[in-house]
Design a protein around this motif. Sequence first.
Motif, mmCIF file in Angstrom:
data_model
loop_
_atom_site.group_PDB
_atom_site.id
_atom_site.type_symbol
_atom_site.label_atom_id
_atom_site.label_comp_id
_atom_site.label_asym_id
_atom_site.label_seq_id
_atom_site.Cartn_x
_atom_site.Cartn_y
_atom_site.Cartn_z
ATOM 1 N N UNK A 193 0.880 -1.060 -0.036
ATOM 2 C CA UNK A 193 0.194 0.060 0.203
ATOM 3 C C UNK A 193 1.030 1.306 -0.145
ATOM 4 N N UNK A 194 0.520 2.332 -0.461
ATOM 5 C CA UNK A 194 1.220 3.586 -0.455
ATOM 6 C C UNK A 194 1.205 4.217 0.653
ATOM 7 N N UNK A 195 2.073 5.231 1.037
ATOM 8 C CA UNK A 195 2.404 5.482 2.531
ATOM 9 C C UNK A 195 2.042 7.050 2.425
ATOM 10 N N UNK A 196 1.465 7.704 3.415
ATOM 11 C CA UNK A 196 1.191 8.938 3.693
ATOM 12 C C UNK A 196 2.242 9.806 4.299
ATOM 13 N N UNK A 197 2.679 10.937 3.752
ATOM 14 C CA UNK A 197 3.721 11.758 4.397
ATOM 15 C C UNK A 197 3.482 12.968 4.848
ATOM 16 N N UNK A 198 4.193 13.511 5.823
ATOM 17 C CA UNK A 198 3.884 14.731 6.592
ATOM 18 C C UNK A 198 4.204 16.006 5.610
ATOM 19 N N UNK A 199 5.481 15.885 4.990
ATOM 20 C CA UNK A 199 6.020 17.040 4.373
ATOM 21 C C UNK A 199 5.400 17.739 3.575
ATOM 22 N N UNK A 200 5.201 18.975 3.705
ATOM 23 C CA UNK A 200 4.296 20.002 2.681
ATOM 24 C C UNK A 200 4.838 19.954 1.147
ATOM 25 N N UNK A 201 6.532 19.667 1.050
ATOM 26 C CA UNK A 201 6.831 19.888 -0.301
ATOM 27 C C UNK A 201 6.452 18.875 -1.236
ATOM 28 N N UNK A 202 5.790 17.652 -0.622
ATOM 29 C CA UNK A 202 5.641 16.481 -1.455
ATOM 30 C C UNK A 202 4.514 16.793 -2.658
ATOM 31 N N UNK A 203 3.553 17.214 -2.212
ATOM 32 C CA UNK A 203 2.610 17.487 -3.349
ATOM 33 C C UNK A 203 2.973 18.270 -4.515
ATOM 34 N N UNK A 204 3.965 19.079 -4.266
ATOM 35 C CA UNK A 204 4.568 19.844 -5.430
ATOM 36 C C UNK A 204 5.386 19.020 -6.454
ATOM 37 N N UNK A 205 5.792 17.779 -6.275
ATOM 38 C CA UNK A 205 6.406 16.931 -7.178
ATOM 39 C C UNK A 205 5.715 15.728 -7.334
ATOM 40 N N UNK A 206 4.537 15.667 -7.101
ATOM 41 C CA UNK A 206 3.697 14.532 -7.371
ATOM 42 C C UNK A 206 3.810 14.084 -8.793
#
Length: 413
Positions: A193-206
């Motif tokens: 299963x995929x994992x959920x991350x806390x960092x707010x920069x991650x959506x910018x490189x989806x």
Amino acid sequence: MKVYVIGGGPAGMMAACSAAYHGASVTLLEKMDRLGRKLSITGKGRCNLTSALELDQFIMQGYAGNGRFLYSSLHAFSNQDLMDFFQSRGLKLKVERGQRVFPVSDQAHDVVQVLQQELHKLKIEVVTGARVDSLVPKGTGFRINCGSRQYDAPRVIVATGGLSYPGTGSTGDGYKWARNLGHHVVEPRPGLVPLVAHEDWIPSIKGLSLKNVQATAYQADGKRINSEFGELLFTHFGLSGPIILSMSRDIGQYLHRTGQTVKIVIDLKPALTWEQVEARLQRDLNRYARRHFANSLDDLLPRKLIPVIVGLSGIDPHQQSGHIKKDERRRLTELLKALPVTITATRPVEEAIVTAGGIDIREVDPRTMESRLHRNLFFAGEVLDVDGYTGGFNLQAAFSTGYLAGQHSAMIS
């Protein structure tokens, strides 16, 4: 002998075929409008059927939990048997990186079609749209209550899958029936299963996929959980991709058990030592000494990732690269060799590729797949508390346990 199979996925279809091969008259009940719906989308629609590993390596390398339970079923119907099954029926296969076996066509639908054709050839009665409400003992067999219809079943194989991808029919029905019959069910949870991350920069490189990276997961106390090399994918919520899916089971267990976060560090340059990365970084900064720092990393990183690394480094993006100080360069090297990501949760079990947990295998005979609590009741596939890593191991387990259940359900005792 009359055998009823409940569930038209890989385990159920193979169980029905196997029972017919061994002389049984078979009815296959599937609640969806067609067979193999989950199988049709597995492997992003390409269907990683199995692994070409030698069988003696299969259990050791392929299964995260309870792999030894599969010893008998894998020997009864091995990965080579599975490949022979499909190839002898006209489906050409190929072996890709990591010993993963796919149809040459890269079409999961072709796999489903071969199984459907086999069911037809064996004159197996297939009933779709058959939503089973309950399974209750009746004499030495069972009564299957299916809406307004009832089936008196001398022998039953439950192959209803887990909880992942409920839109394909996997909604945990088999767990409910098993509990009602006295079986214990190990709490179902996400396997791959995929994992959920806390960092707010991650959506910018989806959507960014990184190949040939090393990801290592650590507990809150710094103890290593696991580590994988290969391909990783950033998503709008966190991390996915083959290596993350392989790591997710152990990470999910830790998250569930402790309620604490997990730290994943990503080595973006695993083929290079710390010193080599720092030297490479120094060369690039010198080569582009008059450029702004933010424009000097194109040779080292994917363009989409550069703003993230620049931001995390704390270095002024407009500073000339030739003026980067030693401590700033070391901070950059740290990010390239150990980019930190904080994991707070897994995605829901409904989004998992496979379900971990299920019917307690201590209550199922691994030599026959028959319940130890009820004679003439068999289980196969993902409904059992057995799960594997990515690479075709879960489908092989489904086909092998299905074959063994079908074989023994057809035997006259």
